[in-house]
Design a protein around this motif. Sequence first.
Motif, PDB file in Angstrom:
ATOM      1  N   VAL A 143      50.026  59.200  37.976  1.00 20.73           N
ATOM      2  CA  VAL A 143      50.089  57.780  37.625  1.00 20.73           C
ATOM      3  C   VAL A 143      49.910  57.590  36.120  1.00 20.73           C
ATOM      4  O   VAL A 143      50.511  56.701  35.508  1.00 20.73           O
ATOM      5  CB  VAL A 143      49.025  56.980  38.410  1.00 20.73           C
ATOM      6  N   ALA A 144      49.115  58.460  35.511  1.00 23.36           N
ATOM      7  CA  ALA A 144      48.877  58.370  34.067  1.00 23.36           C
ATOM      8  C   ALA A 144      50.180  58.457  33.287  1.00 23.36           C
ATOM      9  O   ALA A 144      50.361  57.770  32.274  1.00 23.36           O
ATOM     10  CB  ALA A 144      47.918  59.476  33.625  1.00 23.36           C
ATOM     11  N   GLU A 145      51.089  59.288  33.761  1.00 22.64           N
ATOM     12  CA  GLU A 145      52.379  59.414  33.076  1.00 22.64           C
ATOM     13  C   GLU A 145      53.151  58.105  33.131  1.00 22.64           C
ATOM     14  O   GLU A 145      53.776  57.699  32.147  1.00 22.64           O
ATOM     15  CB  GLU A 145      53.188  60.547  33.714  1.00 22.64           C
ATOM     16  N   GLU A 146      53.095  57.416  34.259  1.00 23.41           N
ATOM     17  CA  GLU A 146      53.747  56.099  34.382  1.00 23.41           C
ATOM     18  C   GLU A 146      53.118  55.096  33.424  1.00 23.41           C
ATOM     19  O   GLU A 146      53.819  54.327  32.770  1.00 23.41           O
ATOM     20  CB  GLU A 146      53.609  55.577  35.812  1.00 23.41           C
ATOM     21  N   VAL A 147      51.788  55.117  33.369  1.00 22.07           N
ATOM     22  CA  VAL A 147      51.070  54.177  32.497  1.00 22.07           C
ATOM     23  C   VAL A 147      51.462  54.402  31.040  1.00 22.07           C
ATOM     24  O   VAL A 147      51.755  53.457  30.299  1.00 22.07           O
ATOM     25  CB  VAL A 147      49.545  54.323  32.673  1.00 22.07           C
ATOM     26  N   ARG A 148      51.462  55.657  30.629  1.00 20.89           N
ATOM     27  CA  ARG A 148      51.820  55.967  29.241  1.00 20.89           C
ATOM     28  C   ARG A 148      53.218  55.451  28.901  1.00 20.89           C
ATOM     29  O   ARG A 148      53.439  54.884  27.824  1.00 20.89           O
ATOM     30  CB  ARG A 148      51.745  57.481  28.988  1.00 20.89           C
ATOM     31  N   LYS A 149      54.152  55.642  29.797  1.00 16.86           N
ATOM     32  CA  LYS A 149      55.537  55.232  29.531  1.00 16.86           C
ATOM     33  C   LYS A 149      55.657  53.729  29.325  1.00 16.86           C
ATOM     34  O   LYS A 149      56.269  53.272  28.350  1.00 16.86           O
ATOM     35  CB  LYS A 149      56.447  55.674  30.682  1.00 16.86           C
ATOM     36  N   VAL A 150      55.068  52.942  30.223  1.00 13.55           N
ATOM     37  CA  VAL A 150      55.245  51.488  30.126  1.00 13.55           C
ATOM     38  C   VAL A 150      54.463  50.910  28.954  1.00 13.55           C
ATOM     39  O   VAL A 150      54.910  49.960  28.301  1.00 13.55           O
ATOM     40  CB  VAL A 150      54.851  50.775  31.440  1.00 13.55           C
ATOM     41  N   VAL A 151      53.295  51.475  28.662  1.00 12.86           N
ATOM     42  CA  VAL A 151      52.486  50.965  27.548  1.00 12.86           C
ATOM     43  C   VAL A 151      53.142  51.313  26.214  1.00 12.86           C
ATOM     44  O   VAL A 151      53.213  50.475  25.300  1.00 12.86           O
ATOM     45  CB  VAL A 151      51.044  51.508  27.617  1.00 12.86           C
ATOM     46  N   ARG A 152      53.659  52.531  26.097  1.00  9.47           N
ATOM     47  CA  ARG A 152      54.341  52.924  24.859  1.00  9.47           C
ATOM     48  C   ARG A 152      55.623  52.138  24.676  1.00  9.47           C
ATOM     49  O   ARG A 152      55.997  51.796  23.549  1.00  9.47           O
ATOM     50  CB  ARG A 152      54.620  54.427  24.882  1.00  9.47           C
ATOM     51  N   ARG A 153      56.288  51.828  25.780  1.00 10.62           N
ATOM     52  CA  ARG A 153      57.512  51.025  25.707  1.00 10.62           C
ATOM     53  C   ARG A 153      57.205  49.626  25.163  1.00 10.62           C
ATOM     54  O   ARG A 153      58.050  49.001  24.533  1.00 10.62           O
ATOM     55  CB  ARG A 153      58.140  50.934  27.096  1.00 10.62           C
ATOM     56  N   ALA A 154      55.982  49.166  25.392  1.00 13.21           N
ATOM     57  CA  ALA A 154      55.554  47.859  24.880  1.00 13.21           C
ATOM     58  C   ALA A 154      55.126  47.938  23.418  1.00 13.21           C
ATOM     59  O   ALA A 154      54.745  46.924  22.825  1.00 13.21           O
ATOM     60  CB  ALA A 154      54.407  47.322  25.723  1.00 13.21           C
ATOM     61  N   GLY A 155      55.176  49.142  22.848  1.00 15.95           N
ATOM     62  CA  GLY A 155      54.839  49.310  21.437  1.00 15.95           C
ATOM     63  C   GLY A 155      53.369  49.568  21.176  1.00 15.95           C
ATOM     64  O   GLY A 155      52.893  49.432  20.044  1.00 15.95           O
TER      65      GLY A 155
ATOM     66  N   ILE B 214      51.454  46.993  32.142  1.00 15.87           N
ATOM     67  CA  ILE B 214      51.022  47.701  33.349  1.00 15.87           C
ATOM     68  C   ILE B 214      51.198  46.823  34.583  1.00 15.87           C
ATOM     69  O   ILE B 214      51.690  47.270  35.620  1.00 15.87           O
ATOM     70  CB  ILE B 214      49.550  48.151  33.202  1.00 15.87           C
ATOM     71  N   PHE B 215      50.829  45.554  34.461  1.00 16.02           N
ATOM     72  CA  PHE B 215      50.959  44.626  35.586  1.00 16.02           C
ATOM     73  C   PHE B 215      52.426  44.406  35.948  1.00 16.02           C
ATOM     74  O   PHE B 215      52.792  44.427  37.125  1.00 16.02           O
ATOM     75  CB  PHE B 215      50.296  43.289  35.240  1.00 16.02           C
ATOM     76  N   LYS B 216      53.252  44.182  34.927  1.00 18.08           N
ATOM     77  CA  LYS B 216      54.665  43.910  35.161  1.00 18.08           C
ATOM     78  C   LYS B 216      55.352  45.085  35.844  1.00 18.08           C
ATOM     79  O   LYS B 216      56.266  44.899  36.670  1.00 18.08           O
ATOM     80  CB  LYS B 216      55.363  43.594  33.834  1.00 18.08           C
ATOM     81  N   ALA B 217      54.905  46.298  35.521  1.00 16.15           N
ATOM     82  CA  ALA B 217      55.523  47.498  36.108  1.00 16.15           C
ATOM     83  C   ALA B 217      55.020  47.763  37.530  1.00 16.15           C
ATOM     84  O   ALA B 217      55.486  48.698  38.189  1.00 16.15           O
ATOM     85  CB  ALA B 217      55.231  48.706  35.219  1.00 16.15           C
ATOM     86  N   GLY B 218      54.062  46.954  38.005  1.00 18.63           N
ATOM     87  CA  GLY B 218      53.557  47.125  39.367  1.00 18.63           C
ATOM     88  C   GLY B 218      52.693  48.353  39.558  1.00 18.63           C
ATOM     89  O   GLY B 218      52.593  48.883  40.683  1.00 18.63           O
ATOM     90  N   ILE B 219      52.027  48.806  38.498  1.00 17.90           N
ATOM     91  CA  ILE B 219      51.246  50.043  38.574  1.00 17.90           C
ATOM     92  C   ILE B 219      49.804  49.791  39.022  1.00 17.90           C
ATOM     93  O   ILE B 219      49.128  50.717  39.491  1.00 17.90           O
ATOM     94  CB  ILE B 219      51.254  50.757  37.195  1.00 17.90           C
ATOM     95  N   VAL B 220      49.330  48.563  38.909  1.00 20.93           N
ATOM     96  CA  VAL B 220      47.915  48.270  39.191  1.00 20.93           C
ATOM     97  C   VAL B 220      47.426  48.835  40.523  1.00 20.93           C
ATOM     98  O   VAL B 220      46.336  49.424  40.586  1.00 20.93           O
ATOM     99  CB  VAL B 220      47.644  46.749  39.114  1.00 20.93           C
ATOM    100  N   PRO B 221      48.193  48.716  41.629  1.00 23.93           N
ATOM    101  CA  PRO B 221      47.706  49.252  42.913  1.00 23.93           C
ATOM    102  C   PRO B 221      47.458  50.760  42.884  1.00 23.93           C
ATOM    103  O   PRO B 221      46.709  51.278  43.723  1.00 23.93           O
ATOM    104  CB  PRO B 221      48.832  48.906  43.896  1.00 23.93           C
TER     105      PRO B 221
ATOM    106  N   SER C 241      39.242  49.373  22.944  1.00 21.82           N
ATOM    107  CA  SER C 241      40.383  50.056  23.567  1.00 21.82           C
ATOM    108  C   SER C 241      40.442  49.716  25.052  1.00 21.82           C
ATOM    109  O   SER C 241      39.415  49.424  25.667  1.00 21.82           O
ATOM    110  CB  SER C 241      40.240  51.575  23.435  1.00 21.82           C
ATOM    111  N   LEU C 242      41.625  49.783  25.627  1.00 22.84           N
ATOM    112  CA  LEU C 242      41.791  49.705  27.072  1.00 22.84           C
ATOM    113  C   LEU C 242      41.617  51.110  27.634  1.00 22.84           C
ATOM    114  O   LEU C 242      42.282  52.048  27.195  1.00 22.84           O
ATOM    115  CB  LEU C 242      43.181  49.176  27.430  1.00 22.84           C
ATOM    116  N   MET C 243      40.716  51.247  28.602  1.00 23.36           N
ATOM    117  CA  MET C 243      40.510  52.529  29.276  1.00 23.36           C
ATOM    118  C   MET C 243      41.108  52.448  30.673  1.00 23.36           C
ATOM    119  O   MET C 243      40.802  51.530  31.433  1.00 23.36           O
ATOM    120  CB  MET C 243      39.014  52.862  29.374  1.00 23.36           C
ATOM    121  N   VAL C 244      41.968  53.387  30.994  1.00 19.37           N
ATOM    122  CA  VAL C 244      42.582  53.461  32.313  1.00 19.37           C
ATOM    123  C   VAL C 244      42.207  54.791  32.945  1.00 19.37           C
ATOM    124  O   VAL C 244      42.351  55.846  32.320  1.00 19.37           O
ATOM    125  CB  VAL C 244      44.121  53.342  32.233  1.00 19.37           C
ATOM    126  N   ILE C 245      41.703  54.742  34.179  1.00 17.31           N
ATOM    127  CA  ILE C 245      41.310  55.954  34.905  1.00 17.31           C
ATOM    128  C   ILE C 245      42.163  56.054  36.171  1.00 17.31           C
ATOM    129  O   ILE C 245      42.172  55.144  37.008  1.00 17.31           O
ATOM    130  CB  ILE C 245      39.815  55.919  35.271  1.00 17.31           C
TER     131      ILE C 245
END
Length: 449
Positions: free
Chosen positions: A356-368, A279-286, A347-351
Amino acid sequence: MAMDIEGFARRELEKGVAEEEVKRRLAERIAEIKNWSIEKAIRWAEAVLAEVKNAYSKSNYVLDYWKSGIKMGEFGVGSRGKGDFYVHSKIAEVIGKAGASFLSSKDLDDAGVVFRRINGGVYISVAVDGIHSRLSEFPFIAGFHVTRAAMRDVYVMGTEPIAVFSDIHVADDGDVSKIFDHIAGISAVCELAEVPFVAGSTLRIGGDMVIGERMTGCVGCVGVGDFITARKNAKPGDVILLTEGSGGGTIATTAIYYGMHEVVEETLNIDFIRACKAIFKAGIVPKLHAMSDVTNGGIRGDAEEISKVSGCSLVFDVEKIRKIVNPRVLDMLEDLKIDFMGVSIDSLMVICTPEVAEEVRKVVRRAGIKIEEVGYVEKGRGAYIVENGKLKPIKPRFRESAYTPLKKVIGEEEPKDFEEMRKKVDEAVLKAVEKKKRVIEIIRKRSGL
């Protein structure tokens, strides 16, 4: 086995037990635990009694503290439930002006945060987690999970870990090798996460006054970042994502004390950290509103706290949460009739917003890492679950779901006199604040401040 011989001697003398009788009982316990001759144990007991009489024979306002009469266990402190949450909320009152300038314990978040202008705006987060009390005889696991917990607390603030430190205490008769095994567990996480382990302290529990083999301590983590994802930032319209939870110290403890040791290995991973890194690497945190880890009393506890500080209502689909728990861990919990909603699954909880949730899902799933949408945020107060098509409120229990045989005996029910105990706790807070103010005033006058 461990014994606070100072506390034992003091309590017996206060009850009016004759000194010779206290010395005899003390010597017998010392000889038993340390495997000494009774003669040597008597000399030790005599020295203990001398110190206790000297220490408690006089009164001094700095050395005295107001006694609430409420014991840690009976109020549920450290048990990740109603009593524990209440004490943590009162700690902020005692800290007062010394609290973190941006986020502190009053915000019920995972770490404290200060803001310092260093090359622009930088948030500095600090978290500290204690070793799981039941993992004293399993030093590596204790070190691994407490380190991962401290790093998690820093990550979910929207900051990246930059340093880890530890404090280890082993009782007088503990094997020195516990230190090395524990450090190995800490440094394993640090090496995997590429975060330096920079400092530590190693002491004996109670010095000469606590005998036995017990180990305790904590691990802290420091992080930095340009944005903060505090729980209070959750907003109506947000969705709630959870990564797969395999548990940490709590689940490992359950597996150990129910003889299901093979499940312990399920907890040995850094999936939470890997998801955060992605998530951090993808720049999504902001773009995120809030992050948290599902630890304090499970979903029941965390949802209640997030609702309280954000002023919003959280709604979860119980079946979707069930599917996000590691299958082997879930099987164990259900076989043992342990509520997976009331225990730490880590678990990691993201709100965040649905987009933005769709972006989060993509990068996290890409990380396995497995991640799913399990709920949403709306106007209102409290936490709820949708189960069998019905909306039901959920509340933290007085204690976290009983996850060992002994905890099942102790139970999860709130004491009938909890409100009376709470009043005494409130009084203890006031007395502590009064004492702090008195000492500060004396020092300021003395120092001309």
